[in-house]
Design a protein around this motif. Structure first.
Motif, mmCIF file in Angstrom:
data_model
loop_
_atom_site.group_PDB
_atom_site.id
_atom_site.type_symbol
_atom_site.label_atom_id
_atom_site.label_comp_id
_atom_site.label_asym_id
_atom_site.label_seq_id
_atom_site.Cartn_x
_atom_site.Cartn_y
_atom_site.Cartn_z
ATOM 1 N N GLY A 10 2.635 2.230 0.519
ATOM 2 C CA GLY A 10 1.381 2.963 0.734
ATOM 3 C C GLY A 10 0.712 2.550 2.040
ATOM 4 N N LEU A 35 7.091 4.947 -5.247
ATOM 5 C CA LEU A 35 7.144 6.095 -4.326
ATOM 6 C C LEU A 35 6.560 7.345 -4.988
ATOM 7 C CD1 LEU A 35 10.654 5.571 -2.640
ATOM 8 C CD2 LEU A 35 8.414 4.761 -1.876
ATOM 9 N N THR A 36 5.285 7.258 -5.297
ATOM 10 C CA THR A 36 4.554 8.451 -5.718
ATOM 11 C C THR A 36 4.318 9.283 -4.457
ATOM 12 O OG1 THR A 36 2.381 7.507 -5.269
ATOM 13 C CG2 THR A 36 3.326 7.069 -7.464
ATOM 14 N N GLY A 58 10.594 1.122 -8.159
ATOM 15 C CA GLY A 58 10.307 0.878 -9.564
ATOM 16 C C GLY A 58 8.840 1.077 -9.878
ATOM 17 N N ARG A 61 4.711 -0.300 -14.502
ATOM 18 C CA ARG A 61 4.555 -0.257 -15.963
ATOM 19 C C ARG A 61 5.876 -0.543 -16.666
ATOM 20 N NH1 ARG A 61 1.692 5.467 -15.292
ATOM 21 N NH2 ARG A 61 3.403 5.515 -13.782
ATOM 22 N N PHE A 80 -0.783 -4.317 -4.660
ATOM 23 C CA PHE A 80 -1.473 -3.159 -4.075
ATOM 24 C C PHE A 80 -1.305 -1.904 -4.936
ATOM 25 C CE2 PHE A 80 -0.399 -5.691 -0.286
ATOM 26 C CZ PHE A 80 -1.578 -5.659 0.423
ATOM 27 N N THR A 99 -1.680 3.565 -14.679
ATOM 28 C CA THR A 99 -1.144 2.782 -13.549
ATOM 29 C C THR A 99 -2.029 1.577 -13.236
ATOM 30 O OG1 THR A 99 -0.070 4.685 -12.543
ATOM 31 C CG2 THR A 99 -0.607 2.867 -11.076
ATOM 32 N N ILE A 122 -5.474 -6.757 -5.440
ATOM 33 C CA ILE A 122 -6.229 -6.022 -4.420
ATOM 34 C C ILE A 122 -7.177 -5.052 -5.126
ATOM 35 C CG2 ILE A 122 -6.069 -4.598 -2.341
ATOM 36 C CD1 ILE A 122 -4.521 -7.320 -2.211
ATOM 37 N N SER A 123 -8.463 -5.353 -5.043
ATOM 38 C CA SER A 123 -9.441 -4.479 -5.690
ATOM 39 C C SER A 123 -10.317 -3.796 -4.628
ATOM 40 C CB SER A 123 -10.268 -5.281 -6.699
ATOM 41 O OG SER A 123 -11.026 -4.407 -7.507
ATOM 42 N N THR A 124 -11.406 -3.239 -5.071
ATOM 43 C CA THR A 124 -12.207 -2.378 -4.195
ATOM 44 C C THR A 124 -13.703 -2.631 -4.384
ATOM 45 O OG1 THR A 124 -12.917 -0.073 -3.960
ATOM 46 C CG2 THR A 124 -11.853 -0.624 -6.004
ATOM 47 N N TYR A 149 -11.577 6.328 -11.143
ATOM 48 C CA TYR A 149 -10.817 5.402 -10.289
ATOM 49 C C TYR A 149 -11.443 4.006 -10.342
ATOM 50 C CZ TYR A 149 -9.691 2.917 -5.939
ATOM 51 O OH TYR A 149 -9.336 1.952 -5.022
ATOM 52 N N ASN A 178 -14.039 0.669 2.508
ATOM 53 C CA ASN A 178 -13.168 1.794 2.904
ATOM 54 C C ASN A 178 -12.331 1.464 4.141
ATOM 55 O OD1 ASN A 178 -15.263 3.113 1.189
ATOM 56 N ND2 ASN A 178 -14.079 4.939 1.738
ATOM 57 N N LYS A 188 -7.578 11.273 2.257
ATOM 58 C CA LYS A 188 -8.799 10.483 2.385
ATOM 59 C C LYS A 188 -9.599 11.017 3.580
ATOM 60 C CE LYS A 188 -7.525 7.544 -0.896
ATOM 61 N NZ LYS A 188 -6.451 6.627 -0.761
HETATM 62 P P1 NAD Z 1 -2.035 4.299 -1.386
HETATM 63 O O1 NAD Z 1 -2.392 5.367 -2.362
HETATM 64 O O2 NAD Z 1 -1.821 4.648 0.046
HETATM 65 O O3 NAD Z 1 -0.701 3.556 -1.877
HETATM 66 C C1 NAD Z 1 -0.467 3.211 -3.209
HETATM 67 C C2 NAD Z 1 0.988 2.800 -3.333
HETATM 68 O O4 NAD Z 1 1.229 2.406 -4.705
HETATM 69 C C3 NAD Z 1 1.974 3.928 -3.006
HETATM 70 O O5 NAD Z 1 3.006 3.440 -2.183
HETATM 71 C C4 NAD Z 1 2.511 4.334 -4.378
HETATM 72 O O6 NAD Z 1 3.831 4.852 -4.328
HETATM 73 C C5 NAD Z 1 2.436 3.011 -5.143
HETATM 74 N N1 NAD Z 1 2.354 3.213 -6.600
HETATM 75 C C6 NAD Z 1 1.512 4.021 -7.279
HETATM 76 N N2 NAD Z 1 1.751 3.938 -8.607
HETATM 77 C C7 NAD Z 1 2.742 3.021 -8.760
HETATM 78 C C8 NAD Z 1 3.423 2.489 -9.889
HETATM 79 N N3 NAD Z 1 3.118 2.895 -11.126
HETATM 80 N N4 NAD Z 1 4.375 1.558 -9.690
HETATM 81 C C9 NAD Z 1 4.710 1.147 -8.432
HETATM 82 N N5 NAD Z 1 4.118 1.633 -7.332
HETATM 83 C C10 NAD Z 1 3.134 2.557 -7.485
HETATM 84 O O7 NAD Z 1 -3.166 3.211 -1.556
HETATM 85 P P2 NAD Z 1 -3.848 2.264 -0.449
HETATM 86 O O8 NAD Z 1 -4.946 3.015 0.196
HETATM 87 O O9 NAD Z 1 -2.796 1.637 0.369
HETATM 88 O O10 NAD Z 1 -4.514 1.175 -1.402
HETATM 89 C C11 NAD Z 1 -3.777 0.022 -1.797
HETATM 90 C C12 NAD Z 1 -4.627 -0.788 -2.767
HETATM 91 O O11 NAD Z 1 -5.856 -1.133 -2.153
HETATM 92 C C13 NAD Z 1 -4.984 -0.035 -4.047
HETATM 93 O O12 NAD Z 1 -4.929 -0.969 -5.120
HETATM 94 C C14 NAD Z 1 -6.424 0.412 -3.816
HETATM 95 O O13 NAD Z 1 -7.118 0.518 -5.042
HETATM 96 C C15 NAD Z 1 -6.946 -0.713 -2.958
HETATM 97 N N6 NAD Z 1 -8.041 -0.357 -2.041
HETATM 98 C C16 NAD Z 1 -7.892 0.677 -1.155
HETATM 99 C C17 NAD Z 1 -8.925 0.972 -0.262
HETATM 100 C C18 NAD Z 1 -8.790 2.061 0.759
HETATM 101 O O14 NAD Z 1 -9.745 2.330 1.490
HETATM 102 N N7 NAD Z 1 -7.648 2.725 0.876
HETATM 103 C C19 NAD Z 1 -10.109 0.213 -0.303
HETATM 104 C C20 NAD Z 1 -10.214 -0.831 -1.222
HETATM 105 C C21 NAD Z 1 -9.179 -1.117 -2.078
#
Ligand code: NAD
Ligand code: TYD
Length: 342
Positions: A10, A35-36, A58, A61, A80, A99, A122-124, A149, A178, A188
């Motif tokens: 991601g 790889l969603t 993989g 879950r 992540f 998830t 990794i939280s938010t 979320y 963010n 986003k």
């Molecule tokens: P993203 O949506 O770009 O990537 C998420 C990744 O998780 C993807 O590669 C997806 O294929 C994988 N995934 C989803 N479900 C899965 C599963 N069941 N098993 C294995 N892999 C799975 O997200 P991001 O923006 O890179 O965020 C990463 C983390 O950071 C997340 O936990 C998000 O909550 C947190 N976060 C993001 C932000 C932001 O601004 N983007 C801010 C704070 C926290």
């Protein structure tokens, strides 16, 4: 070190892996990702052939898959993987609970069985809910999530802390504001606005557009994550902020100005349900304990990010036309087209 990273295909996870490989080339990294629609191996092309990096497809879950994939005695799990988009959680919350909450528990259990030394979650900042104009979320503030979320991410945090209390799991939790930067999926706000503006398409502005977010460049975030993983105190939560809370309209007008596009591209639309008005994190703790602060100014980061999207039209086109989903179909013999459509 031996790291087991979930969700590394991601946006933020792939930046973390690219940065880690650059800084610590002798370490081993396994990227475990379902790889969603949000996971894209093209984000990792620069490290793909590196001996220290490997990829396993993989689902977090899937306990058996995790027990097979996590190396016994690994130094850390860096978690992540998540469903990450608020709008999608409004349309379908169940996948987020599954998830983000259940998946985190399954991963915690597998990490414990494989005797992993540290679990980094990794939280938010969204777990704190909407702040009024005077408020700044602190590490010990009450958690008041308001979107599906954020609620699912709050549940995950509680499960991580429960593992610490119950089983003595060594953990650290990070809460970031963010993120923006290269390789962010254009659903986003920032990448959506950049991609639409480049194509002279309207940019949806929810409600009055005066909602405030605290923008941080993904490289600054990953530098903080690396510092926290290595030197953060066990059982602690660390906030990571950009120190730049601004209304969405300010951000969108900055993008239009840098691209030389008219403000008429801003298209007010119906507001998001339950839209959080303002996020703002206090990150004094990480500054004090780990000597971290953001280094990339919003103007510089935005310029760099826009340039990246301009120079990586192939990536944008592939992502927007789902070409990479077809690629996975060929690679893995499984259709992911329905996941994108969902
Ligand atoms: P993203 O949506 O770009 O990537 C998420 C990744 O998780 C993807 O590669 C997806 O294929 C994988 N995934 C989803 N479900 C899965 C599963 N069941 N098993 C294995 N892999 C799975 O997200 P991001 O923006 O890179 O965020 C990463 C983390 O950071 C997340 O936990 C998000 O909550 C947190 N976060 C993001 C932000 C932001 O601004 N983007 C801010 C704070 C926290
Ligand atoms: P987003 O990037 O979805 O992140 P989050 O909701 O997790 O903060 O949205 C950032 C802000 O931009 C949020 O206030 C919602 C708003 N927004 C729009 O106005 N239009 C859009 O098309 C999107 C995706 C978001």
């Amino acid at each position: 070190m031996k790291l087991f990273v979930t969700g590394g295909a991601g946006f933020i996870g792939s930046q973390f892996i690219r940065d880690w490989v650059k800084r610590f080339p002798q370490d081993q990294i396994i990227n475990f990702d379902k790889l969603t629609y949000a996971g894209n191996l093209a984000n990792l092309a620069s490290v793909e052939f590196n001996n220290s990096y490997s990829f396993i497809r993989g689902d977090i879950r899937d306990s058996d898959a995790l027990l097979e994939a996590i190396p016994h005695g690994a130094d850390a799990v860096v978690h992540f993987a998540a469903e990450s988009h608020v709008d999608r959680s409004i349309h379908g919350a169940a996948e987020f609970v599954s998830t983000n909450a259940l998946g985190t528990q399954v991963l915690l259990d597998a990490s414990r069985h494989r005797k992993v030394a540290r679990f980094m979650h990794i939280s938010t900042d969204e777990v704190g809910g909407s702040m009024n104009s005077e408020e700044w979320l602190k590490e010990d503030s009450p958690l008041k999530p308001r979107s599906p979320y954020a609620a699912s991410k709050t549940a995950a945090e509680h499960l991580v802390r429960a593992a610490g209390e119950t089983f003595g799991t060594d953990f650290v939790v990070t809460r970031t504001s963010n993120n923006y930067g290269p390789f962010q999926f254009p659903e986003k706000l920032l990448p959506l606005a950049i991609c639409n503006a480049m194509e002279n398409k309207p940019i949806p502005v929810y409600g009055d557009g005066m909602q405030v977010r605290d923008w941080i460049h993904v490289e600054d975030n990953c530098r903080a994550l690396i510092a926290t993983l290595r030197d953060g105190r066990a059982g602690q939560t660390y906030h990571i902020g950009g120190g730049f809370p601004r209304p969405n309209r300010y951000v969108l007008e900055s993008i239009l100005a840098l691209l030389g596009r008219p403000k008429s591209l801003l298209a007010p639309t119906k507001d998001r349900l339950g839209h959080d008005r303002r996020y703002a994190v206090n990150f004094d703790k990480i500054a004090r304990e780990l000597n971290w602060r953001p280094l990339i100014s919003f103007q510089d980061g935005l310029r760099q990010t826009i340039r990246w999207y301009q120079e990586n039209q192939d990536w944008v086109k592939a992502v927007r036309s789902c070409q990479y989903l077809n690629y996975y179909k060929e690679q893995y013999g499984e259709s992911l087209a329905s996941a994108k459509a969902a």
